[in-house]
Design a protein around this motif. Structure first.
Motif, PDB file in Angstrom:
ATOM      1  N   PRO A  76       0.822  -1.229   0.000  1.00 37.17           N
ATOM      2  CA  PRO A  76       0.000   0.000   0.000  1.00 37.17           C
ATOM      3  C   PRO A  76       0.850   1.271   0.000  1.00 37.17           C
ATOM      4  O   PRO A  76       0.509   2.241  -0.691  1.00 37.17           O
ATOM      5  CB  PRO A  76      -0.833  -0.116   1.280  1.00 37.17           C
ATOM      6  CG  PRO A  76      -0.853  -1.570   1.596  1.00 37.17           C
ATOM      7  CD  PRO A  76       0.459  -2.110   1.104  1.00 37.17           C
ATOM      8  N   ALA A  77       1.943   1.267   0.736  1.00 40.88           N
ATOM      9  CA  ALA A  77       2.817   2.443   0.760  1.00 40.88           C
ATOM     10  C   ALA A  77       3.456   2.664  -0.613  1.00 40.88           C
ATOM     11  O   ALA A  77       3.575   3.807  -1.071  1.00 40.88           O
ATOM     12  CB  ALA A  77       3.890   2.286   1.837  1.00 40.88           C
ATOM     13  N   ALA A  78       3.851   1.593  -1.282  1.00 37.98           N
ATOM     14  CA  ALA A  78       4.400   1.714  -2.635  1.00 37.98           C
ATOM     15  C   ALA A  78       3.349   2.274  -3.585  1.00 37.98           C
ATOM     16  O   ALA A  78       3.668   3.091  -4.470  1.00 37.98           O
ATOM     17  CB  ALA A  78       4.904   0.357  -3.122  1.00 37.98           C
ATOM     18  N   ASP A  79       2.105   1.867  -3.400  1.00 38.12           N
ATOM     19  CA  ASP A  79       1.022   2.389  -4.235  1.00 38.12           C
ATOM     20  C   ASP A  79       0.802   3.878  -4.000  1.00 38.12           C
ATOM     21  O   ASP A  79       0.451   4.614  -4.925  1.00 38.12           O
ATOM     22  CB  ASP A  79      -0.270   1.613  -3.975  1.00 38.12           C
ATOM     23  CG  ASP A  79      -0.190   0.173  -4.452  1.00 38.12           C
ATOM     24  OD1 ASP A  79       0.703  -0.167  -5.262  1.00 38.12           O
ATOM     25  OD2 ASP A  79      -1.031  -0.633  -3.992  1.00 38.12           O
ATOM     26  N   VAL A  80       1.021   4.345  -2.768  1.00 43.33           N
ATOM     27  CA  VAL A  80       0.910   5.773  -2.473  1.00 43.33           C
ATOM     28  C   VAL A  80       1.929   6.553  -3.299  1.00 43.33           C
ATOM     29  O   VAL A  80       1.616   7.613  -3.853  1.00 43.33           O
ATOM     30  CB  VAL A  80       1.074   6.049  -0.961  1.00 43.33           C
ATOM     31  CG1 VAL A  80       1.221   7.537  -0.677  1.00 43.33           C
ATOM     32  CG2 VAL A  80      -0.103   5.471  -0.177  1.00 43.33           C
ATOM     33  N   VAL A  81       3.137   6.044  -3.410  1.00 42.72           N
ATOM     34  CA  VAL A  81       4.162   6.714  -4.222  1.00 42.72           C
ATOM     35  C   VAL A  81       3.695   6.817  -5.672  1.00 42.72           C
ATOM     36  O   VAL A  81       3.804   7.886  -6.297  1.00 42.72           O
ATOM     37  CB  VAL A  81       5.517   5.983  -4.137  1.00 42.72           C
ATOM     38  CG1 VAL A  81       6.534   6.612  -5.084  1.00 42.72           C
ATOM     39  CG2 VAL A  81       6.042   5.979  -2.705  1.00 42.72           C
ATOM     40  N   ALA A  82       3.156   5.735  -6.200  1.00 46.39           N
ATOM     41  CA  ALA A  82       2.696   5.742  -7.590  1.00 46.39           C
ATOM     42  C   ALA A  82       1.559   6.736  -7.805  1.00 46.39           C
ATOM     43  O   ALA A  82       1.557   7.487  -8.794  1.00 46.39           O
ATOM     44  CB  ALA A  82       2.255   4.335  -7.999  1.00 46.39           C
ATOM     45  N   VAL A  83       0.613   6.785  -6.877  1.00 44.53           N
ATOM     46  CA  VAL A  83      -0.510   7.717  -7.011  1.00 44.53           C
ATOM     47  C   VAL A  83      -0.026   9.163  -6.849  1.00 44.53           C
ATOM     48  O   VAL A  83      -0.538  10.070  -7.506  1.00 44.53           O
ATOM     49  CB  VAL A  83      -1.650   7.362  -6.041  1.00 44.53           C
ATOM     50  CG1 VAL A  83      -2.743   8.424  -6.046  1.00 44.53           C
ATOM     51  CG2 VAL A  83      -2.246   6.008  -6.406  1.00 44.53           C
ATOM     52  N   ALA A  84       0.973   9.369  -6.015  1.00 44.27           N
ATOM     53  CA  ALA A  84       1.552  10.713  -5.889  1.00 44.27           C
ATOM     54  C   ALA A  84       2.076  11.177  -7.247  1.00 44.27           C
ATOM     55  O   ALA A  84       1.906  12.344  -7.624  1.00 44.27           O
ATOM     56  CB  ALA A  84       2.661  10.724  -4.841  1.00 44.27           C
TER      57      ALA A  84
END
Length: 160
Positions: A76-84
């Motif tokens: 989920p944290a990696a996905d936050v980077v992508a959405v950023a």
């Protein structure tokens, strides 16, 4: 989390003795706010609206990953980077289309996305997991360019 009152969420977040959402959860919430700010600046933007909902869902997923024993807590944290990165891309697109009065909001959203990306990177690293689809440093550099462009257009840089 979606329907929780902000003050109640902050109280939960501040309690160190109980498992609570961590930095990537907060980063995802900031990202949802950034995307909503972009939608507002654009007078409504379907992509920004989608990113707002997606980031809010990531906050919920990350909070669950932190408070439960899930196999890939870092994802989920990696996905936050992508959405950023996606939020910054929308900010880049809006630079040339929004009303000049809304440019400060575009910059604010880009800076929030930058902060979310770098915060989520730390969460990924601390959870020993997921590979990052988009490098947080690249997101940060792009966000800085958005802010610089706004400052130039607003005449806020020295020598202008």
């Amino acid at each position: 989390m979606r329907d929780q009152i902000v003050s109640d969420f902050l109280k939960t977040l501040a309690r160190p003795a109980i498992p609570a959402p961590a930095g990537a959860t907060v980063a995802a919430l900031a990202l949802a706010q950034a995307a909503a700010l972009l939608s507002r600046a654009a007078g409504g933007d379907a992509e920004a609206d989608h990113l707002t909902r997606h980031a809010l869902r990531l906050a919920e997923i990350d909070a669950h990953a932190v408070t439960h024993d899930v196999p890939d807590r870092a994802q989920p944290a990696a996905d936050v980077v992508a959405v950023a990165g996606e939020v910054v891309r929308v900010a880049e697109r809006l630079l040339s289309t929004v009303d000049p009065a809304a440019l400060v909001d575009v910059s604010a959203a880009a800076e929030m996305a930058r902060s979310s990306a770098t915060t989520a990177r730390v969460a990924v690293e601390s959870r020993h997991g997921a590979l990052l689809a988009e490098e947080p440093d690249e997101v940060a550099e792009r966000a800085a360019r958005v802010t610089e462009a706004v400052r130039v257009r607003e005449g806020l840089l020295e020598g202008i």
